[in-house]
Motif scaffolding. Sequence first.
Motif, PDB file in Angstrom:
ATOM      1  N   ASP A   1       0.710  -1.287   0.136  1.00  0.00           N
ATOM      2  CA  ASP A   1       0.010   0.027  -0.124  1.00  0.00           C
ATOM      3  C   ASP A   1       0.987   1.376   0.053  1.00  0.00           C
ATOM      4  O   ASP A   1       1.478   1.417   0.966  1.00  0.00           O
ATOM      5  N   PRO A   2       1.165   1.989  -1.009  1.00  0.00           N
ATOM      6  CA  PRO A   2       1.784   3.095  -1.193  1.00  0.00           C
ATOM      7  C   PRO A   2       1.426   4.140  -0.097  1.00  0.00           C
ATOM      8  O   PRO A   2       2.287   4.978   0.283  1.00  0.00           O
ATOM      9  N   LEU A   3       0.296   4.231   0.690  1.00  0.00           N
ATOM     10  CA  LEU A   3      -0.118   5.134   1.557  1.00  0.00           C
ATOM     11  C   LEU A   3       0.152   4.216   2.805  1.00  0.00           C
ATOM     12  O   LEU A   3      -0.540   4.862   4.018  1.00  0.00           O
ATOM     13  N   GLY A   4       0.735   3.257   3.053  1.00  0.00           N
ATOM     14  CA  GLY A   4       0.607   2.198   4.279  1.00  0.00           C
ATOM     15  C   GLY A   4       1.568   2.812   5.240  1.00  0.00           C
ATOM     16  O   GLY A   4       1.609   1.842   6.491  1.00  0.00           O
ATOM     17  N   TYR A   5       2.041   3.851   5.380  1.00  0.00           N
ATOM     18  CA  TYR A   5       2.972   4.451   6.434  1.00  0.00           C
ATOM     19  C   TYR A   5       2.164   5.337   7.214  1.00  0.00           C
ATOM     20  O   TYR A   5       1.081   5.721   7.072  1.00  0.00           O
ATOM     21  N   SER A   6       2.615   5.651   8.530  1.00  0.00           N
ATOM     22  CA  SER A   6       2.145   6.531   9.503  1.00  0.00           C
ATOM     23  C   SER A   6       2.867   7.759   9.347  1.00  0.00           C
ATOM     24  O   SER A   6       4.111   7.550   9.517  1.00  0.00           O
ATOM     25  N   MET A   7       2.105   8.746   9.627  1.00  0.00           N
ATOM     26  CA  MET A   7       2.897  10.149   9.861  1.00  0.00           C
ATOM     27  C   MET A   7       3.547  10.196  11.202  1.00  0.00           C
ATOM     28  O   MET A   7       4.310  11.025  11.376  1.00  0.00           O
ATOM     29  N   ASP A   8       3.366   9.262  12.295  1.00  0.00           N
ATOM     30  CA  ASP A   8       3.912   9.143  13.318  1.00  0.00           C
ATOM     31  C   ASP A   8       5.341   8.541  13.050  1.00  0.00           C
ATOM     32  O   ASP A   8       6.223   8.522  14.224  1.00  0.00           O
ATOM     33  N   TRP A   9       5.449   7.900  11.998  1.00  0.00           N
ATOM     34  CA  TRP A   9       6.887   7.250  11.826  1.00  0.00           C
ATOM     35  C   TRP A   9       7.971   8.141  11.780  1.00  0.00           C
ATOM     36  O   TRP A   9       7.722   9.297  11.241  1.00  0.00           O
ATOM     37  N   GLU A  10       9.059   7.735  12.084  1.00  0.00           N
ATOM     38  CA  GLU A  10      10.374   8.619  11.962  1.00  0.00           C
ATOM     39  C   GLU A  10      10.519   8.773  10.237  1.00  0.00           C
ATOM     40  O   GLU A  10      10.207   7.795   9.637  1.00  0.00           O
ATOM     41  N   PRO A  11      11.019   9.842   9.886  1.00  0.00           N
ATOM     42  CA  PRO A  11      11.263   9.869   8.323  1.00  0.00           C
ATOM     43  C   PRO A  11      12.047   8.785   7.728  1.00  0.00           C
ATOM     44  O   PRO A  11      11.962   8.466   6.730  1.00  0.00           O
ATOM     45  N   VAL A  12      13.147   8.095   8.613  1.00  0.00           N
ATOM     46  CA  VAL A  12      13.777   7.185   7.728  1.00  0.00           C
ATOM     47  C   VAL A  12      13.073   5.951   7.843  1.00  0.00           C
ATOM     48  O   VAL A  12      13.234   5.272   6.803  1.00  0.00           O
ATOM     49  N   GLU A  13      11.959   5.648   8.605  1.00  0.00           N
ATOM     50  CA  GLU A  13      11.018   4.504   8.480  1.00  0.00           C
ATOM     51  C   GLU A  13      10.259   4.844   7.515  1.00  0.00           C
ATOM     52  O   GLU A  13       9.885   3.974   6.642  1.00  0.00           O
ATOM     53  N   VAL A  14       9.906   5.951   7.056  1.00  0.00           N
ATOM     54  CA  VAL A  14       8.729   6.365   5.962  1.00  0.00           C
ATOM     55  C   VAL A  14       9.769   5.900   4.603  1.00  0.00           C
ATOM     56  O   VAL A  14       9.295   5.524   3.749  1.00  0.00           O
ATOM     57  N   GLY A  15      11.116   6.554   4.775  1.00  0.00           N
ATOM     58  CA  GLY A  15      11.719   6.324   3.345  1.00  0.00           C
ATOM     59  C   GLY A  15      12.154   4.888   3.327  1.00  0.00           C
ATOM     60  O   GLY A  15      12.227   4.312   2.046  1.00  0.00           O
ATOM     61  N   SER A  16      12.376   3.985   4.428  1.00  0.00           N
ATOM     62  CA  SER A  16      12.612   2.417   4.098  1.00  0.00           C
ATOM     63  C   SER A  16      11.301   2.072   3.578  1.00  0.00           C
ATOM     64  O   SER A  16      11.591   1.074   2.620  1.00  0.00           O
ATOM     65  N   TYR A  17       9.950   2.315   4.123  1.00  0.00           N
ATOM     66  CA  TYR A  17       9.225   1.818   3.556  1.00  0.00           C
ATOM     67  C   TYR A  17       8.831   2.057   1.978  1.00  0.00           C
ATOM     68  O   TYR A  17       8.493   1.244   1.096  1.00  0.00           O
ATOM     69  N   GLN A  18       9.157   3.351   1.640  1.00  0.00           N
ATOM     70  CA  GLN A  18       8.950   3.801   0.077  1.00  0.00           C
ATOM     71  C   GLN A  18      10.013   2.888  -0.612  1.00  0.00           C
ATOM     72  O   GLN A  18       9.529   2.566  -1.705  1.00  0.00           O
ATOM     73  N   PHE A  19      11.249   2.693  -0.093  1.00  0.00           N
ATOM     74  CA  PHE A  19      12.232   2.088  -0.924  1.00  0.00           C
ATOM     75  C   PHE A  19      12.071   0.730  -1.210  1.00  0.00           C
ATOM     76  O   PHE A  19      12.198   0.206  -2.229  1.00  0.00           O
ATOM     77  N   ARG A  20      11.384   0.050  -0.036  1.00  0.00           N
ATOM     78  CA  ARG A  20      11.073  -1.342  -0.414  1.00  0.00           C
ATOM     79  C   ARG A  20       9.933  -1.479  -1.509  1.00  0.00           C
ATOM     80  O   ARG A  20      10.112  -2.398  -2.230  1.00  0.00           O
ATOM     81  N   ILE A  21       9.052  -0.801  -1.428  1.00  0.00           N
ATOM     82  CA  ILE A  21       8.216  -0.809  -2.567  1.00  0.00           C
ATOM     83  C   ILE A  21       8.792  -0.390  -3.812  1.00  0.00           C
ATOM     84  O   ILE A  21       8.821  -1.044  -5.043  1.00  0.00           O
ATOM     85  N   ILE A  22       9.817   0.630  -4.090  1.00  0.00           N
ATOM     86  CA  ILE A  22      10.460   1.034  -5.192  1.00  0.00           C
ATOM     87  C   ILE A  22      11.334  -0.130  -5.639  1.00  0.00           C
ATOM     88  O   ILE A  22      11.422  -0.613  -6.713  1.00  0.00           O
ATOM     89  N   PHE A  23      11.861  -0.960  -4.750  1.00  0.00           N
ATOM     90  CA  PHE A  23      12.950  -2.132  -5.008  1.00  0.00           C
ATOM     91  C   PHE A  23      11.998  -3.157  -5.611  1.00  0.00           C
ATOM     92  O   PHE A  23      12.344  -3.941  -6.501  1.00  0.00           O
TER      93      PHE A  23
END
Length: 181
Positions: A80-102
């Motif tokens: 889910d491209p929007l499956g992250y939480s705004m409460d997450w640390e920026p590095v966690e959001v980035g890791s989530y996004q990169f996992r999708i990209i990879f």
Amino acid sequence: MTREEIDEYWDLPEELAACISTKGLIPTVLDYPNIYLILAGSNEQHGYTSLIYLRFRGARELESRPDRGTELLSKYKTIDPLGYSMDWEPVEVGSYQFRIIFLEIIFSQYANLEPLTVSEKTELVELARNYLIKKESSEIHGELGIASTSAVLLRLMKADDYAPFMEVYDPEGWAWRDIAL
């Protein structure tokens, strides 16, 4: 350690690669410690081909599996491209996004799109289209996130010689070189 020793250390042993199911091999490839090297090439395709595929047996093993397309589609359905939480640390959001990209870069390899059935291709188009809409509506997904989803769609159309796409596809054009079709 030399680069070759590091590559050997992180590589998937041949006897283990043969024992892992395709479903289990996908997260193994995504968890490869040097997966971020995809971004180190002149473009993501070069990074995948030269820095992941040639160095990591898991990527080569995945492309040899007859059920790779079906299993990659199953994995793709779980994101889910929007499956992250705004409460997450920026590095966690980035890791989530990169996992999708990879995942999208791996899935968009022609070898991985080729075994899909017509109904699976149709499902992939709908999923990727919806993911693009979600990513474009988000302030967090950048150009790379949108490009990786677009590459899945564009490569699928190119692989199938989809006439409306092929009429506008110009491999010498600047926009096409950027996504390395």
